[in-house]
Design a protein around this motif. Structure first.
Motif, PDB file in Angstrom:
ATOM      1  N   LEU A  47     -16.457  97.647   4.536  1.00 10.96           N
ATOM      2  CA  LEU A  47     -16.279  98.798   5.732  1.00 10.96           C
ATOM      3  C   LEU A  47     -16.146  98.007   7.087  1.00 10.96           C
ATOM      4  O   LEU A  47     -17.207  97.118   7.314  1.00 10.96           O
ATOM      5  N   ASP A  48     -15.195  98.136   7.915  1.00 14.34           N
ATOM      6  CA  ASP A  48     -15.048  97.551   9.202  1.00 14.34           C
ATOM      7  C   ASP A  48     -15.339  98.621  10.107  1.00 14.34           C
ATOM      8  O   ASP A  48     -14.317  99.580  10.305  1.00 14.34           O
ATOM      9  N   VAL A  49     -16.416  98.665  10.859  1.00 11.29           N
ATOM     10  CA  VAL A  49     -16.738  99.739  11.883  1.00 11.29           C
ATOM     11  C   VAL A  49     -16.380  99.565  13.200  1.00 11.29           C
ATOM     12  O   VAL A  49     -16.659  98.148  13.465  1.00 11.29           O
ATOM     13  N   GLY A  50     -15.761 100.468  13.738  1.00  7.35           N
ATOM     14  CA  GLY A  50     -15.339  99.980  15.234  1.00  7.35           C
ATOM     15  C   GLY A  50     -14.113  99.006  15.090  1.00  7.35           C
ATOM     16  O   GLY A  50     -13.820  98.316  15.821  1.00  7.35           O
ATOM     17  N   PHE A  72     -12.875 105.494  16.200  1.00  9.86           N
ATOM     18  CA  PHE A  72     -12.853 107.195  16.799  1.00  9.86           C
ATOM     19  C   PHE A  72     -11.514 107.181  17.711  1.00  9.86           C
ATOM     20  O   PHE A  72     -10.968 108.205  18.118  1.00  9.86           O
ATOM     21  N   VAL A  73     -10.752 106.100  17.927  1.00  9.32           N
ATOM     22  CA  VAL A  73      -9.620 106.145  18.916  1.00  9.32           C
ATOM     23  C   VAL A  73      -8.428 106.175  18.105  1.00  9.32           C
ATOM     24  O   VAL A  73      -7.914 105.047  17.536  1.00  9.32           O
ATOM     25  N   GLU A  94      -9.529 105.048   8.973  1.00  9.77           N
ATOM     26  CA  GLU A  94      -9.676 106.419   9.157  1.00  9.77           C
ATOM     27  C   GLU A  94     -10.382 106.630  10.587  1.00  9.77           C
ATOM     28  O   GLU A  94     -11.060 105.710  11.080  1.00  9.77           O
ATOM     29  N   GLN A  95      -9.989 107.796  11.141  1.00  9.53           N
ATOM     30  CA  GLN A  95     -10.524 108.106  12.262  1.00  9.53           C
ATOM     31  C   GLN A  95     -11.877 108.704  12.272  1.00  9.53           C
ATOM     32  O   GLN A  95     -11.962 110.069  11.644  1.00  9.53           O
ATOM     33  N   ALA A  96     -12.817 108.333  12.564  1.00  9.47           N
ATOM     34  CA  ALA A  96     -14.109 108.729  12.512  1.00  9.47           C
ATOM     35  C   ALA A  96     -15.403 108.182  13.584  1.00  9.47           C
ATOM     36  O   ALA A  96     -14.832 106.954  13.932  1.00  9.47           O
ATOM     37  N   ASP A  97     -16.423 108.942  13.665  1.00 11.22           N
ATOM     38  CA  ASP A  97     -17.414 108.384  14.723  1.00 11.22           C
ATOM     39  C   ASP A  97     -18.311 107.652  13.834  1.00 11.22           C
ATOM     40  O   ASP A  97     -18.812 107.860  12.734  1.00 11.22           O
ATOM     41  N   VAL A  98     -18.559 106.572  14.024  1.00  7.05           N
ATOM     42  CA  VAL A  98     -19.552 105.570  13.252  1.00  7.05           C
ATOM     43  C   VAL A  98     -20.909 106.103  13.056  1.00  7.05           C
ATOM     44  O   VAL A  98     -21.625 105.693  12.272  1.00  7.05           O
ATOM     45  N   THR A  99     -21.158 107.139  13.866  1.00  7.95           N
ATOM     46  CA  THR A  99     -22.393 107.513  14.036  1.00  7.95           C
ATOM     47  C   THR A  99     -22.621 108.717  13.236  1.00  7.95           C
ATOM     48  O   THR A  99     -23.783 109.452  12.913  1.00  7.95           O
ATOM     49  N   ARG A 100     -21.541 109.021  12.353  1.00  9.94           N
ATOM     50  CA  ARG A 100     -21.536 110.255  11.706  1.00  9.94           C
ATOM     51  C   ARG A 100     -20.422 110.218  10.584  1.00  9.94           C
ATOM     52  O   ARG A 100     -19.842 110.875  10.045  1.00  9.94           O
ATOM     53  N   GLU A 103     -20.232 112.479   7.642  1.00  7.57           N
ATOM     54  CA  GLU A 103     -19.667 113.705   7.787  1.00  7.57           C
ATOM     55  C   GLU A 103     -18.134 113.693   7.548  1.00  7.57           C
ATOM     56  O   GLU A 103     -17.489 114.792   7.182  1.00  7.57           O
ATOM     57  N   TYR A 104     -17.734 112.387   7.828  1.00  9.75           N
ATOM     58  CA  TYR A 104     -15.992 112.338   7.695  1.00  9.75           C
ATOM     59  C   TYR A 104     -15.672 111.888   6.170  1.00  9.75           C
ATOM     60  O   TYR A 104     -14.571 111.479   6.097  1.00  9.75           O
ATOM     61  N   GLY A 105     -16.677 111.761   5.259  1.00 11.21           N
ATOM     62  CA  GLY A 105     -16.228 111.328   3.786  1.00 11.21           C
ATOM     63  C   GLY A 105     -15.695 109.959   3.706  1.00 11.21           C
ATOM     64  O   GLY A 105     -14.931 109.426   2.828  1.00 11.21           O
ATOM     65  N   ILE A 106     -16.477 109.126   4.589  1.00  9.61           N
ATOM     66  CA  ILE A 106     -16.070 107.709   4.239  1.00  9.61           C
ATOM     67  C   ILE A 106     -16.326 106.964   3.105  1.00  9.61           C
ATOM     68  O   ILE A 106     -15.627 106.136   2.849  1.00  9.61           O
ATOM     69  N   GLY A 107     -17.351 107.407   2.666  1.00  9.20           N
ATOM     70  CA  GLY A 107     -17.621 106.874   1.158  1.00  9.20           C
ATOM     71  C   GLY A 107     -18.962 106.204   1.597  1.00  9.20           C
ATOM     72  O   GLY A 107     -19.633 105.837   2.482  1.00  9.20           O
TER      73      GLY A 107
END
Length: 201
Positions: A47-50, A72-73, A94-100, A103-107
């Motif tokens: 998982l590569d966050v940001g 998220f961008v 995937e477009q998602a907020d790493v603090t949530r 909620e985005y179903g990232i897994g």
């Protein structure tokens, strides 16, 4: 939308992304490929966050990892998808907020989590949420690599110091190593530090 998210969206929109296109962090290469002191990691799920425009994600995919990149961008992710297609690698962006993330179903169950310059831009509340979400996404025994600017080293970025990082990850994680990120790998950018953690089994 937080002020942090708004800022990055505006910067990408106007084409000002000085962090984009820099050489890969030496700490990431050492972690993935190993060196004379450390064996390479066996490829698994990452998982590569940001993730920005996807350079770390593409590097990992080329080394056999099954990668999910999160940002998220939307503009950054569009560029990341184009880069991945040009390099002929299959990456889930995937477009998602790493603090949530949940909620985005990232897994969950990720064996490697990489953050090159995400945590250092957050406020205290977001950092606590980030740690909760990253911990929930990590497999037992997972490795986490952070590469972050120190406080007061670059204008407009809060930065984070080693004691703050250690406090944030004091529960559920064990620090394996940390140190200065080589400046030559960052094209003379301000001082950054890397941290490698292992998730408790």
């Amino acid at each position: 939308m937080s002020s942090r998210q708004l800022l990055y969206r505006v910067l990408y929109r106007i084409g000002f992304a000085p962090w984009d296109g820099h050489p890969l962090a030496k700490s990431l290469q050492t972690l993935v490929e190993g060196d004379s002191h450390t064996p390479p990691l066996q490829p698994g799920t990452a998982l590569d966050v940001g993730c920005g425009t996807g350079d770390n994600s593409i590097y990992l995919a080329k080394h056999g990892w099954q990668v999910t990149g999160v940002d998220f961008v939307a503009t950054a992710l569009d560029k990341a998808r184009a880069k991945a297609a040009a390099e002929n690698v299959d990456i889930r962006f995937e477009q998602a907020d790493v603090t949530r993330l949940s909620e985005y179903g990232i897994g969950s169950g990720f064996e490697l989590i990489v953050d090159n310059g995400c945590l250092h831009g957050m406020n205290a509340d977001d950092r606590r949420s980030y740690v909760r979400e990253v911990t929930a996404a990590a497999a037992p025994g997972a490795r986490l690599l952070l590469v972050e600017f120190l406080r007061g080293t670059i204008f407009g970025v809060p930065g984070i110091n080693p004691d703050e990082v250690e406090t944030l990850f004091a529960t559920d994680w064990k620090m394996l190593s940390s140190g200065p990120e080589p400046a030559e790998a960052r094209k003379g950018q301000q001082p950054a530090r890397f941290y490698v953690f292992e998730r408790d089994s």
